[in-house]
Scaffold this motif. Sequence first.
Motif, PDB file in Angstrom:
ATOM      1  N   ARG A 181     -70.108 -85.710  -0.539  1.00 16.50           N
ATOM      2  CA  ARG A 181     -70.037 -84.085  -0.422  1.00 16.50           C
ATOM      3  C   ARG A 181     -68.689 -83.546   0.438  1.00 16.50           C
ATOM      4  O   ARG A 181     -68.321 -82.732   0.432  1.00 16.50           O
ATOM      5  N   GLN A 215     -65.939 -83.887  -1.458  1.00 17.91           N
ATOM      6  CA  GLN A 215     -65.806 -82.679  -1.951  1.00 17.91           C
ATOM      7  C   GLN A 215     -64.769 -81.675  -0.854  1.00 17.91           C
ATOM      8  O   GLN A 215     -64.366 -80.791  -1.172  1.00 17.91           O
ATOM      9  N   ASP A 216     -65.754 -81.010  -0.076  1.00 20.85           N
ATOM     10  CA  ASP A 216     -65.265 -79.880   0.895  1.00 20.85           C
ATOM     11  C   ASP A 216     -64.255 -79.814   1.529  1.00 20.85           C
ATOM     12  O   ASP A 216     -63.636 -79.161   1.121  1.00 20.85           O
ATOM     13  N   LEU A 258     -61.494 -79.224  -1.381  1.00 26.57           N
ATOM     14  CA  LEU A 258     -61.217 -78.273  -1.837  1.00 26.57           C
ATOM     15  C   LEU A 258     -60.604 -77.875  -0.383  1.00 26.57           C
ATOM     16  O   LEU A 258     -59.949 -76.689  -0.861  1.00 26.57           O
ATOM     17  N   LEU A 282     -72.321 -82.161 -11.809  1.00 30.55           N
ATOM     18  CA  LEU A 282     -72.445 -81.930 -10.857  1.00 30.55           C
ATOM     19  C   LEU A 282     -71.385 -81.880  -9.258  1.00 30.55           C
ATOM     20  O   LEU A 282     -70.489 -80.367  -8.406  1.00 30.55           O
ATOM     21  N   GLU A 283     -70.322 -82.669  -9.422  1.00 31.59           N
ATOM     22  CA  GLU A 283     -69.534 -82.878  -8.766  1.00 31.59           C
ATOM     23  C   GLU A 283     -68.225 -81.765  -9.425  1.00 31.59           C
ATOM     24  O   GLU A 283     -66.987 -81.293  -8.838  1.00 31.59           O
ATOM     25  N   LEU A 301     -68.551 -79.168 -11.046  1.00 33.67           N
ATOM     26  CA  LEU A 301     -69.175 -77.956 -11.286  1.00 33.67           C
ATOM     27  C   LEU A 301     -68.412 -77.421  -9.790  1.00 33.67           C
ATOM     28  O   LEU A 301     -68.400 -76.169  -9.915  1.00 33.67           O
ATOM     29  N   ARG A 302     -69.235 -78.055  -8.598  1.00 31.00           N
ATOM     30  CA  ARG A 302     -68.118 -77.716  -7.497  1.00 31.00           C
ATOM     31  C   ARG A 302     -66.561 -77.591  -7.257  1.00 31.00           C
ATOM     32  O   ARG A 302     -66.119 -76.750  -6.433  1.00 31.00           O
ATOM     33  N   ILE A 303     -66.117 -77.912  -8.080  1.00 30.62           N
ATOM     34  CA  ILE A 303     -64.180 -78.459  -7.301  1.00 30.62           C
ATOM     35  C   ILE A 303     -63.822 -77.549  -8.724  1.00 30.62           C
ATOM     36  O   ILE A 303     -62.528 -77.410  -8.606  1.00 30.62           O
ATOM     37  N   VAL A 344     -78.658 -78.453 -14.297  1.00 33.26           N
ATOM     38  CA  VAL A 344     -78.175 -78.160 -12.968  1.00 33.26           C
ATOM     39  C   VAL A 344     -78.666 -76.688 -12.528  1.00 33.26           C
ATOM     40  O   VAL A 344     -78.988 -76.202 -12.912  1.00 33.26           O
ATOM     41  N   ARG A 355     -76.463 -71.366  -8.651  1.00 30.82           N
ATOM     42  CA  ARG A 355     -75.893 -71.153  -8.338  1.00 30.82           C
ATOM     43  C   ARG A 355     -73.990 -71.524  -8.873  1.00 30.82           C
ATOM     44  O   ARG A 355     -72.817 -71.793  -8.380  1.00 30.82           O
ATOM     45  N   VAL A 356     -73.826 -71.057 -10.185  1.00 27.58           N
ATOM     46  CA  VAL A 356     -73.200 -71.718 -11.076  1.00 27.58           C
ATOM     47  C   VAL A 356     -72.831 -70.199 -12.383  1.00 27.58           C
ATOM     48  O   VAL A 356     -71.622 -69.841 -11.836  1.00 27.58           O
TER      49      VAL A 356
END
Length: 359
Positions: free
Chosen positions: A213, A216-217, A220, A238-239, A241-243, A280, A284-285
């Motif tokens: 995580r 990933q931060d 970004l 989930l990964e 969705l984050r990026i 998911v 958050r999405v």
Amino acid sequence: MEQDTTDSPRAVKLSCRNLWKVYGANPEYYFDAAGYQIDTENLAKRMRSEAHIPAAIDVSFDVHVGEIFVIMGLSGSGKSTVVRCLSRLVDASYGQVLLDGENLLDKSDKELIDIRRHKMGMVFQNFGLLPHLTVLENVAFPLRLQGLSQAEQRERAERVINLVDLTGREDAFPGQLSGGQQQRVGIARSLAVEPDVWFLDEPFSALDPLIRRQMQDEFLRIQQVLHKSIVFITHDFLEALRIADRMAIMRDGKVVQIGTPEDLILNPVDDYVAQFTSEVPRIRVLRAKACVVPAEGDTSAMVHVSGDLVVEALISELSHNPSGVVVDGADGQPLGVVTPVSLIKTLAALDAPQPSVSA
């Protein structure tokens, strides 16, 4: 045929057109004037019946300037094959890969080496660091291949080392670094060439969840600075969705659907895509514009929120405005209203049980 539910006005950096990768004794046979068929499903079946393996089947998509385009799917879906064809680490059997309008499949080996050294950055799950070189030397290695001066190699290497927050570890060797730090070195090395397009094939999957995580931060954060055109491969929704700005879901060598994460959640083209989104966290999405209903009565006293506000923040707004809020589009015009009831109904519809997807 895959479905692309988006329409971006941004310029196209990289295009993949009708790409096939077929393994077997004579894959070229299927793509000559007599053999190639438009009916891709039957053609793929025919290949399998004749001891050929179609790993990528008629794959097409665009990657826009500054976009993070994620390709995902289960193991064996063809996602890694596609990214290797894009970079020509593997030669495609048929199709086109256009970088700034030029077909990479037509390039000579010499031209391709030059393109890789100057226009492409690549990061893979295996960090691929040279153990006998320091952090600085590893990052500067592709610059040495470009023939840059020692001074310029060091200046550019130090700049990207600082970008990935490894300043002070320039003289360390890979064996002295944690897994997350080693991956940062791999990222820095791929960025040192200042690539036009950046390929990342499951770069964080070997890391522990917390470190993953954090990476990933970091990824970004770097993208906010550099605005690269990126193709990112993952099997983790989930990964993705984050990026992801947009994403393509693959199954059995084919692209099933292309769209934003929200598109895939709201409008899955089949049960396979729906199952990918089943766990998911919707709040958050989803965005406010997905939950609107027509306004009834006078809304002049209602609070206005952006249609791009995520539902997680929308819940807080509704707690202060239980009668609802007005949702505005990108042009500032009202799209409708969201009430607690319309929000709950949207979430309930999305959380309806989905059939299982077999690997």
